[in-house]
Design a protein around this motif. Structure first.
Motif, PDB file in Angstrom:
ATOM      1  N   ARG A 280      57.143  19.375  26.289  1.00 37.23           N
ATOM      2  CA  ARG A 280      56.902  19.793  25.034  1.00 37.23           C
ATOM      3  C   ARG A 280      55.706  20.294  24.616  1.00 37.23           C
ATOM      4  O   ARG A 280      55.573  21.231  23.626  1.00 37.23           O
ATOM      5  N   GLU A 281      54.707  19.311  25.093  1.00 34.46           N
ATOM      6  CA  GLU A 281      53.356  19.754  24.738  1.00 34.46           C
ATOM      7  C   GLU A 281      52.872  21.129  25.393  1.00 34.46           C
ATOM      8  O   GLU A 281      52.183  21.814  24.638  1.00 34.46           O
TER       9      GLU A 281
ATOM     10  N   ARG B 257      58.931  14.959  30.014  1.00 32.29           N
ATOM     11  CA  ARG B 257      59.624  15.624  28.843  1.00 32.29           C
ATOM     12  C   ARG B 257      58.536  15.778  27.843  1.00 32.29           C
ATOM     13  O   ARG B 257      58.397  16.893  27.238  1.00 32.29           O
ATOM     14  N   ARG B 258      57.675  14.717  27.611  1.00 34.24           N
ATOM     15  CA  ARG B 258      56.512  14.758  26.525  1.00 34.24           C
ATOM     16  C   ARG B 258      55.630  16.014  26.896  1.00 34.24           C
ATOM     17  O   ARG B 258      55.176  16.575  26.100  1.00 34.24           O
TER      18      ARG B 258
ATOM     19  N   GLN C 295      54.488  23.800  23.297  1.00 36.54           N
ATOM     20  CA  GLN C 295      53.644  23.716  21.803  1.00 36.54           C
ATOM     21  C   GLN C 295      52.667  24.679  21.795  1.00 36.54           C
ATOM     22  O   GLN C 295      52.149  25.602  21.071  1.00 36.54           O
TER      23      GLN C 295
END
Length: 480
Positions: free
Chosen positions: A471-472, A467-468, A475
């Protein structure tokens, strides 16, 4: 020693009778369980030819190596009755030639280090000849590892009727001393005491002469009072050294290793002549045999052959008891073979061993507590055993009972206390085994739960990491 019994030994008849060496029997039954509780692993097959002294079964657990006690042919491997129950037996038919295995040669023990001495003793199948048949090498190995200070040779043949060790010490004292010297080198102890009771003047004199001839100041004679059961290992250690062995422990824990005098003689025979343990001295006694004697018989010889060599039955049918009159076991048949732990056969008439009377209620006389050599309260233990009170039995120390039979002997109510205690200990052992299995099952379950939790945690972390990264990545796309 507290308690104990001072009773008629029934040994005077054989006090000066020489050991008779019996010829090899026509057939031997080599029990894979020689009395230690474990079976050795057979390495021969039916139809295979074997020589005297050849290995026929390899050590396993507490079972020592087993060797052919005659030369001949393996007939079969079949179950048979022994003095300790039932065991698979290697049946060997003798060819009458007694051809020795070529590898059986004298050994220069002085040139060998302790581990090699222990290995040679293990390869020769030497075991405790006092009755337990525990492998001698295992005891010596433990003694060497723990750094014992003293070797104790048990010649305190305290139980009535048994006198094979007394005969051996009288006639082969030099072998006992030589065996002591070898075992001192094997276990690393600095001194040795040979314990013997004061009712054996001829063996005492023979040992004194042998010690004088050996000139080994490390070995001494400890003459003890004639009290049953002073020959029990823990009691003997306490009598000679003043050290108390824990009831759930071993003599090496207090710096002592115990061996039987006959075991010492067997060790001497190994290094002096290269002979593995293929024979032992057995007392054949009682009013039921015509000519009682101490005989040296091959391991696996049927009891019937020993009786025949002693003139046959004088009374029929006598009770057949393997061992002494207090701790021995009744045999069903004289086909039972001699094992390494078989030290005595009593062919008893009613005059020798009067039948036990009818059991009566306990009268609380306290005689059983007075004679108990380990300080137990048999009267209370019996009450708890009858009630099935396991916690109470453990609290009063049933596990410390050595099953010597003293309480049985003095009980005026003819209560079979030792049998009851043995059965109660069996139940406690089963309960303990079940408790351990439950603990192991719980431990396995908890380990499984931990593995599942660890796997779930790894999966959670992997999901969070994914998930991280997502998201990165999102972004970064927005920024462009």
């Amino acid at each position: 020693m507290r308690g104990g019994l001072r009773i008629e030994g029934h040994k005077r008849l054989l006090a000066e009778t020489p050991i008779r060496v019996l010829p090899p029997p026509a057939t031997v039954l080599l029990a894979l369980d020689q009395g230690s509780g474990d079976e050795a692993v057979p390495v021969v097959e039916p139809g295979q030819a074997v020589r005297l002294g050849a290995v026929v079964a390899r050590r396993h657990g507490t079972a020592a190596d087993l060797h052919a006690s005659v030369s001949g042919t393996v007939r079969e491997i079949a179950e048979c009755a022994t003095a300790r129950g039932r065991s698979r037996c290697i049946v060997v038919d003798s060819d009458g030639r007694d051809d020795w295995e070529p590898s059986c040669r004298a050994i220069d023990w002085g040139a060998l280090q302790a581990p090699e001495l222990i290995r040679r003793i293990a390869d020769a199948g030497v075991a405790g000849l006092g009755g337990a048949a525990f492998p001698t090498a295992l005891k010596l190995e433990l003694a060497l590892a723990t750094g014992v200070e003293q070797l104790l040779l048990n010649g305190a043949e305290c139980e009535p009727w048994i006198c094979c060790d007394a005969a051996l010490m009288r006639e082969r004292a030099g072998d006992v001393v030589l065996g002591a010297q070898v075992m001192l080198a094997a276990c690393g102890a600095g001194r040795c005491a040979i314990a013997i009771e004061d009712d054996k003047p001829h063996p005492i004199a023979a040992l004194q002469d042998a010690l004088l001839a050996a000139g080994d100041g490390r070995i001494s004679l400890a003459v003890l009072p004639t009290v049953y059961p002073l020959g029990a290992e823990s009691l003997l250690v306490a009598a000679v050294t003043g050290r108390e062995v824990p009831h759930d422990g071993w003599p090496p824990q207090v710096g002592v290793v115990c061996q039987n005098v006959a075991t010492a003689a067997a060790v001497a025979g190994l290094f002096r002549a290269g002979r593995p343990l293929v024979s032992r001295v057995v007392t054949v006694t009682g009013s039921g045999v015509r000519a009682p004697a101490n005989v040296e018989a091959r391991i696996g010889t049927p009891l019937a052959d020993l009786v025949a060599a002693c003139g046959g039955y004088a009374a029929a049918p006598p009770a057949l008891v393997a061992g002494g009159s207090l701790t021995g076991r009744v045999l069903d048949s004289d086909a039972t073979p001699v094992t390494k732990g078989f030290n005595c056969a009593i062919l008893a008439t009613a005059a020798d061993l009067p039948p036990r009377g009818a059991e009566m209620p306990c009268i609380r006389c306290g005689d059983c507590a007075y004679v108990c050599p380990v300080g137990l309260l048999p009267q209370q233990l019996h009450r708890l055993a009858q009630a099935g009170d396991s916690d109470g039995l453990q609290r009063l120390g049933l596990e410390a009972c050595i099953e010597c039979g003293c309480c049985d002997y003095v009980c005026p109510s003819a209560i079979p206390l030792t049998d009851r205690f043995r059965a109660a200990r069996g139940r406690l052992d089963l309960q303990e085994a079940e408790r351990r299995r439950a603990l192991e099952a719980r431990s396995r379950f908890e380990r499984h739960q931990r593995r599942l939790a660890e796997q779930a945690e790894l999966e959670r972390r992997a999901f969070e990491e994914a998930r991280r990264r997502a998201r990165e990545a999102g972004q970064a796309g927005t920024d462009r």
